[in-house]
Design a protein around this motif. Structure first.
Motif, mmCIF file in Angstrom:
data_model
loop_
_atom_site.group_PDB
_atom_site.id
_atom_site.type_symbol
_atom_site.label_atom_id
_atom_site.label_comp_id
_atom_site.label_asym_id
_atom_site.label_seq_id
_atom_site.Cartn_x
_atom_site.Cartn_y
_atom_site.Cartn_z
ATOM 1 N N HIS A 161 -4.078 27.239 -8.795
ATOM 2 C CA HIS A 161 -3.419 25.930 -8.733
ATOM 3 C C HIS A 161 -2.487 25.856 -7.516
ATOM 4 O O HIS A 161 -1.310 26.184 -7.613
ATOM 5 C CB HIS A 161 -2.647 25.695 -10.032
ATOM 6 N N PRO A 162 -2.996 25.409 -6.360
ATOM 7 C CA PRO A 162 -2.119 25.165 -5.212
ATOM 8 C C PRO A 162 -1.260 23.924 -5.445
ATOM 9 O O PRO A 162 -1.696 22.949 -6.071
ATOM 10 C CB PRO A 162 -3.099 24.944 -4.049
ATOM 11 N N ASN A 163 -0.023 23.965 -4.922
ATOM 12 C CA ASN A 163 0.905 22.834 -5.060
ATOM 13 C C ASN A 163 1.325 22.341 -3.671
ATOM 14 O O ASN A 163 2.459 22.566 -3.234
ATOM 15 C CB ASN A 163 2.136 23.264 -5.858
ATOM 16 N N PRO A 164 0.439 21.632 -2.972
ATOM 17 C CA PRO A 164 0.746 21.200 -1.600
ATOM 18 C C PRO A 164 1.626 19.945 -1.570
ATOM 19 O O PRO A 164 1.699 19.181 -2.543
ATOM 20 C CB PRO A 164 -0.635 20.905 -1.018
ATOM 21 N N ASN A 181 1.281 18.130 1.544
ATOM 22 C CA ASN A 181 0.584 17.356 2.570
ATOM 23 C C ASN A 181 -0.929 17.418 2.432
ATOM 24 O O ASN A 181 -1.648 16.995 3.325
ATOM 25 C CB ASN A 181 0.995 17.867 3.965
ATOM 26 N N ASN A 182 -1.423 17.974 1.333
ATOM 27 C CA ASN A 182 -2.858 18.089 1.084
ATOM 28 C C ASN A 182 -3.161 17.690 -0.355
ATOM 29 O O ASN A 182 -2.254 17.489 -1.166
ATOM 30 C CB ASN A 182 -3.330 19.527 1.339
ATOM 31 N N ARG A 183 -4.427 17.607 -0.656
ATOM 32 C CA ARG A 183 -4.857 17.264 -2.017
ATOM 33 C C ARG A 183 -4.574 18.434 -2.961
ATOM 34 O O ARG A 183 -4.950 19.566 -2.693
ATOM 35 C CB ARG A 183 -6.351 16.932 -1.999
ATOM 36 N N GLU A 184 -3.927 18.123 -4.060
ATOM 37 C CA GLU A 184 -3.683 19.145 -5.080
ATOM 38 C C GLU A 184 -4.941 19.338 -5.922
ATOM 39 O O GLU A 184 -5.646 18.376 -6.237
ATOM 40 C CB GLU A 184 -2.516 18.727 -5.974
ATOM 41 N N TRP A 185 -5.214 20.576 -6.278
ATOM 42 C CA TRP A 185 -6.310 20.855 -7.205
ATOM 43 C C TRP A 185 -5.921 22.004 -8.119
ATOM 44 O O TRP A 185 -5.028 22.780 -7.831
ATOM 45 C CB TRP A 185 -7.626 21.139 -6.471
ATOM 46 N N ASN A 186 -6.602 22.045 -9.252
ATOM 47 C CA ASN A 186 -6.226 22.965 -10.332
ATOM 48 C C ASN A 186 -7.511 23.331 -11.067
ATOM 49 O O ASN A 186 -8.066 22.515 -11.804
ATOM 50 C CB ASN A 186 -5.223 22.267 -11.246
ATOM 51 N N PRO A 220 2.380 26.785 -1.772
ATOM 52 C CA PRO A 220 2.503 27.763 -2.854
ATOM 53 C C PRO A 220 1.318 27.672 -3.810
ATOM 54 O O PRO A 220 0.801 26.585 -4.094
ATOM 55 C CB PRO A 220 3.805 27.361 -3.550
ATOM 56 N N VAL A 221 0.870 28.822 -4.282
ATOM 57 C CA VAL A 221 -0.270 28.897 -5.195
ATOM 58 C C VAL A 221 0.153 29.673 -6.432
ATOM 59 O O VAL A 221 0.835 30.704 -6.331
ATOM 60 C CB VAL A 221 -1.468 29.607 -4.528
ATOM 61 N N LYS A 222 -0.248 29.182 -7.598
ATOM 62 C CA LYS A 222 0.067 29.866 -8.849
ATOM 63 C C LYS A 222 -1.160 29.901 -9.746
ATOM 64 O O LYS A 222 -2.171 29.228 -9.491
ATOM 65 C CB LYS A 222 1.218 29.165 -9.570
ATOM 66 N N CYS A 223 -1.064 30.706 -10.787
ATOM 67 C CA CYS A 223 -2.093 30.764 -11.830
ATOM 68 C C CYS A 223 -1.447 30.284 -13.117
ATOM 69 O O CYS A 223 -0.440 30.848 -13.557
ATOM 70 C CB CYS A 223 -2.629 32.191 -11.973
ATOM 71 N N ASN A 224 -2.020 29.258 -13.715
ATOM 72 C CA ASN A 224 -1.437 28.702 -14.938
ATOM 73 C C ASN A 224 -1.669 29.583 -16.167
ATOM 74 O O ASN A 224 -1.071 29.346 -17.213
ATOM 75 C CB ASN A 224 -1.998 27.302 -15.202
ATOM 76 N N ILE A 225 -2.534 30.588 -16.029
ATOM 77 C CA ILE A 225 -2.789 31.512 -17.137
ATOM 78 C C ILE A 225 -1.869 32.723 -17.057
ATOM 79 O O ILE A 225 -1.358 33.208 -18.067
ATOM 80 C CB ILE A 225 -4.274 31.944 -17.147
ATOM 81 N N TRP A 273 2.979 35.261 -13.562
ATOM 82 C CA TRP A 273 3.535 36.118 -12.515
ATOM 83 C C TRP A 273 2.749 36.020 -11.211
ATOM 84 O O TRP A 273 3.202 36.490 -10.177
ATOM 85 C CB TRP A 273 3.545 37.584 -12.975
ATOM 86 N N MET A 274 1.576 35.422 -11.236
ATOM 87 C CA MET A 274 0.739 35.341 -10.041
ATOM 88 C C MET A 274 1.264 34.250 -9.108
ATOM 89 O O MET A 274 1.287 33.071 -9.456
ATOM 90 C CB MET A 274 -0.724 35.067 -10.414
ATOM 91 N N ARG A 275 1.688 34.683 -7.932
ATOM 92 C CA ARG A 275 2.217 33.774 -6.915
ATOM 93 C C ARG A 275 1.680 34.189 -5.544
ATOM 94 O O ARG A 275 1.606 35.373 -5.223
ATOM 95 C CB ARG A 275 3.751 33.824 -6.880
ATOM 96 N N GLY A 276 1.315 33.212 -4.751
ATOM 97 C CA GLY A 276 0.859 33.472 -3.391
ATOM 98 C C GLY A 276 1.080 32.238 -2.534
ATOM 99 O O GLY A 276 1.582 31.209 -3.010
#
Length: 243
Positions: A140-143, A145-150, A171-176, A179-182
């Motif tokens: 799940h990226p949270n931009p 200036n770009n299209r968000e997708w999940n 920023p990118v996260k995992c909703n499951i 702790w996953m952040r990138g």
């Protein structure tokens, strides 16, 4: 005579258009005219200790780490080098449209962490998201200036996306697995690099010119330096962050 005159004019026009096309495509400038920058990103002071990540909520994640995984928001090597810093040209490039590379960028989920932790890519370049874990992820990226997708991604399922606009960084996260952040940094040009585990970096194939070079780190912010490089010149440029 008149026919020969028109043929001469036509030939000269074709040659002029060809040269103009080569220049605009970057083909008229030989490889040895390109400049390069190399350097090291350092962390000044006492390096923060990474925190241990508790992955017990998903046994498939926990068993991937014989020793506990740790956070990667500030990664400092033994020599003080700072990893995962994005170094890029932020000002000084002439107006030009750069075609994205045909080779896709790869963002892997491995050991229930993002590999690499910080990915840099070009706008409109294909992004291959890979799930190498024996568990399901949700990327799940949270931009801004770009299209968000999940999207949910089971193990082995291919997933391809693109980002169309420059953004440093998404920023990118995992909703499951919370702790996953990138991060994914997206550029409209090819002049960027991410520092390695020792903090080293190399910016290659720069056209001669005067540039602002920016170093971005997810927690420590940005640093800027201005530098001029001539044709075929190699220069050293170092950065030092502190908390």
């Amino acid at each position: 005579m008149r026919r020969n005159y028109y043929l001469l004019i036509l030939t000269m026009t074709v040659l002029a258009l060809s040269v103009s096309g080569w220049v605009s495509a970057g083909l008229a400038e030989p490889d040895d005219a390109q400049a390069s920058l190399t350097g090291v990103v350092k962390f000044n002071g006492t390096a923060p200790k990474p925190a241990r990540i508790d992955m017990s909520a998903d046994p498939n994640c926990a068993k991937a780490h014989p020793t506990p995984a740790t956070t990667e928001d500030v990664v400092v090597g033994d020599n003080g080098g700072l990893a995962n810093v994005v170094i890029y040209v932020s000002d000084g490039l002439t107006s030009h449209t750069f075609q994205p590379p045909q080779q896709p960028a790869v963002f892997e989920q491995k050991g229930c962490q993002y590999k690499p932790h910080v990915l840099a890519m070009q706008a409109n370049q294909k992004l291959d998201v890979v799930n190498s874990d024996e568990t399901t992820h949700n990327i799940h990226p949270n931009p801004n200036n770009n299209r968000e997708w999940n999207m949910t991604q089971p193990h082995g399922m291919p997933l391809e996306q693109t980002f169309t606009r420059e953004e440093i960084a998404i920023p990118v996260k995992c909703n499951i697995h919370p702790w996953m952040r990138g991060y994914i940094a997206v550029f409209k040009h090819p002049y960027f690099v991410v520092s390695d585990k020792n903090g080293s970096f190399s910016l290659k194939d720069l056209p001669p010119g005067t540039y602002t070079i920016t170093a971005w780190q997810e927690k420590l912010g940005t640093l800027n330096q201005k530098i001029t490089v001539g044709a075929g010149e190699s220069k050293t440029l170092d950065f030092a962050f502190k908390q």
